[in-house]
Each structure stands twice: as structure tokens, then as C-alpha cells.
Design a protein around this motif. Structure first.
Motif, short mmCIF file in Angstrom:
data_model
loop_
_atom_site.label_atom_id
_atom_site.label_comp_id
_atom_site.label_asym_id
_atom_site.label_seq_id
_atom_site.Cartn_x
_atom_site.Cartn_y
_atom_site.Cartn_z
N GLY A 79 0.83 27.46 -12.96
CA GLY A 79 0.74 26.03 -13.27
C GLY A 79 2.06 25.34 -13.06
N GLU A 80 2.55 25.46 -11.87
CA GLU A 80 3.90 24.98 -11.63
C GLU A 80 3.93 23.54 -11.15
OE1 GLU A 80 7.34 24.72 -8.95
OE2 GLU A 80 7.05 26.62 -9.95
N SER A 81 2.76 22.95 -11.09
CA SER A 81 2.70 21.59 -10.60
C SER A 81 3.31 20.60 -11.58
CB SER A 81 1.24 21.22 -10.34
OG SER A 81 1.03 19.86 -10.61
N ASN A 122 0.79 -1.23 0.00
CA ASN A 122 0.00 0.00 0.00
C ASN A 122 0.82 1.28 0.00
OD1 ASN A 122 -2.28 -1.71 0.20
ND2 ASN A 122 -2.10 -1.70 2.43
N ILE A 123 2.00 1.19 -0.53
CA ILE A 123 2.75 2.42 -0.71
C ILE A 123 2.32 3.07 -2.02
CG2 ILE A 123 5.03 3.41 -1.10
CD1 ILE A 123 6.17 1.44 0.79
N LYS A 124 1.98 4.31 -1.93
CA LYS A 124 1.52 5.04 -3.11
C LYS A 124 2.72 5.52 -3.91
CE LYS A 124 -2.05 7.59 -2.30
NZ LYS A 124 -2.83 8.75 -1.80
N ARG A 125 2.63 5.32 -5.19
CA ARG A 125 3.73 5.76 -6.06
C ARG A 125 3.21 6.75 -7.08
NH1 ARG A 125 7.36 2.01 -4.36
NH2 ARG A 125 6.37 0.13 -3.60
N GLY A 126 4.11 7.36 -7.75
CA GLY A 126 3.68 8.31 -8.76
C GLY A 126 3.58 9.71 -8.18
N ASN A 127 3.16 10.61 -9.00
CA ASN A 127 3.20 12.02 -8.63
C ASN A 127 2.25 12.36 -7.50
OD1 ASN A 127 5.03 12.34 -10.67
ND2 ASN A 127 3.53 13.06 -12.16
N PHE A 128 2.63 13.40 -6.82
CA PHE A 128 1.78 13.89 -5.73
C PHE A 128 0.67 14.74 -6.33
CE2 PHE A 128 4.06 13.15 -1.64
CZ PHE A 128 5.12 12.43 -2.16
#
Length: 159
Positions: free
Chosen positions: A123-125, A57-63
Motif C-alpha cells: 500500500g505504498e500509494s 483543464n489541468i488536473k490537480r491533486g494526487n495521481f
DNA sequence: AAATTGCCCAACCGCATAATC
DNA sequence: CGATTATGCGGTTGGGCAATT
């Protein structure tokens, strides 16, 4: 003095061994476990690898933007209490939060503090590509085995 | 095409706290 | 109880890859 223990990046085989051992016997003593599991690693290294990478259950990928918000806000209140901040983000580890903070968020803070209401509009995300959170365990164990392992009582590990 | 610089993150280290003897 | 051993945390960094020169 060299203790003969391996350091550095974990190999595929080591990951397999650690997961296989924990899936069978659980977590009872990090410092003794590696020798029973046949791993030439310190308990500390094993624990870190499990906590930050192999644990389910570790979340991966972008925040997400919401996660960004939580981190920015929590950090403004708590400071570098990475573990406390990560506990507000299901599936994120303290190490991930810390890395993300230093690599992506820190530079935004001065602006955020001065102008919290508007920090969102630029839009710096880094959230653009909708990438699938690849489960690395599928690579490690194969999906079939992973499922039966992941299906067992995780509560018995006390996380 | 090769060298250099920059970015990122997995994993390390030292120390603090907690558990156990 | 004090001493020893185990765990948890936060700061830091080595090395791989990407971008730039």
C-alpha cells in the motif's frame, strides 16, 4: 547582462495579467506577447506558466492508481519521454509527470520491473485523502470570471 | 525552541526542432 | 535556399515547508 525581466515565482497579479491577455487575444506569439500584456517576463516564462498552470483543464491533486500504471508502463517503454507520457494522461502536464516520476515513482521501478504482477499490493500509494482538485484560477480570477473565460472556445488557442 | 535535514515542485537553463524570413 | 527567430522538450535546481534531531 541583466535584461530587466522578472524571474522566479509568478505573482497573483502576473497570473491575472497573463490569463486576461490570453483570454482576450489568444496565443499568437509567445515572445512578443509579454510586452503587449504588460508583463516583464520572457516569452518562455509566460508559455511555461500557461502550459503548466494557467491553461484550462489541468488536473490537480494526487495521481490515481490508474495514472500510476500508465506512467510506469509508458516509462518502461518510452523512457524519459515526459511529453509523450503526459499525452496519455488527460489534464496532466509533462512537468507534473516528470516531477511525480522523480519524487514518487522512480523508487518503485526496480521492484516493478522485477515483479510487475505484485507491485500493487504494497500500500505504498500516496492516494489517501480524497482531496478536491482546487482550481487555482478561482483564486486568481474569481469563479465568475473564470467561468466565462473558461467557457469560451479553447480550441481557438490551439491549446 | 532552534537548527538541521529531507521532500517536493515551480520554474529555470540549454539545446533541439520547427517555423518564418 | 540558408539564416534567424520562435517553440518545445528534458534535465536540473532554488527555495519553501515539513519532518526530524
Amino acid at each position: 547582462m541583466n535584461t530587466g525581466l522578472r524571474k522566479g515565482k509568478w505573482s497573483h497579479e502576473e497570473d491575472q495579467m497573463l490569463v486576461a491577455y490570453i483570454s482576450r487575444y489568444g496565443i499568437w506569439n509567445w515572445s512578443q506577447m509579454p510586452r503587449f500584456a504588460g508583463l516583464s517576463r520572457s516569452g518562455k516564462s509566460c508559455r511555461l506558466r500557461w502550459m503548466n498552470y494557467l491553461k484550462p483543464n489541468i488536473k490537480r491533486g494526487n495521481f490515481s492508481k490508474e495514472e500510476d500504471e500508465i506512467i510506469l508502463h509508458s516509462h518502461s517503454v518510452l523512457g524519459n519521454k515526459w511529453s509523450a507520457i503526459a499525452s496519455k494522461l488527460p489534464g496532466r502536464t509533462d512537468n507534473d509527470v516528470k516531477n511525480y516520476w522523480y519524487t514518487h515513482l522512480k523508487k518503485r521501478v526496480s521492484h516493478y520491473n522485477k515483479n510487475p504482477a505484485t507491485h500493487e499490493q504494497n500500500g505504498e500509494s500516496d492516494m489517501d485523502e480524497m482531496e478536491q482538485p482546487v482550481n487555482h484560477l478561482n483564486k486568481v480570477l474569481g469563479s465568475v470570471r473564470f467561468m466565462e473565460w473558461n467557457g469560451m472556445e479553447l480550441g481557438s488557442f490551439s491549446l
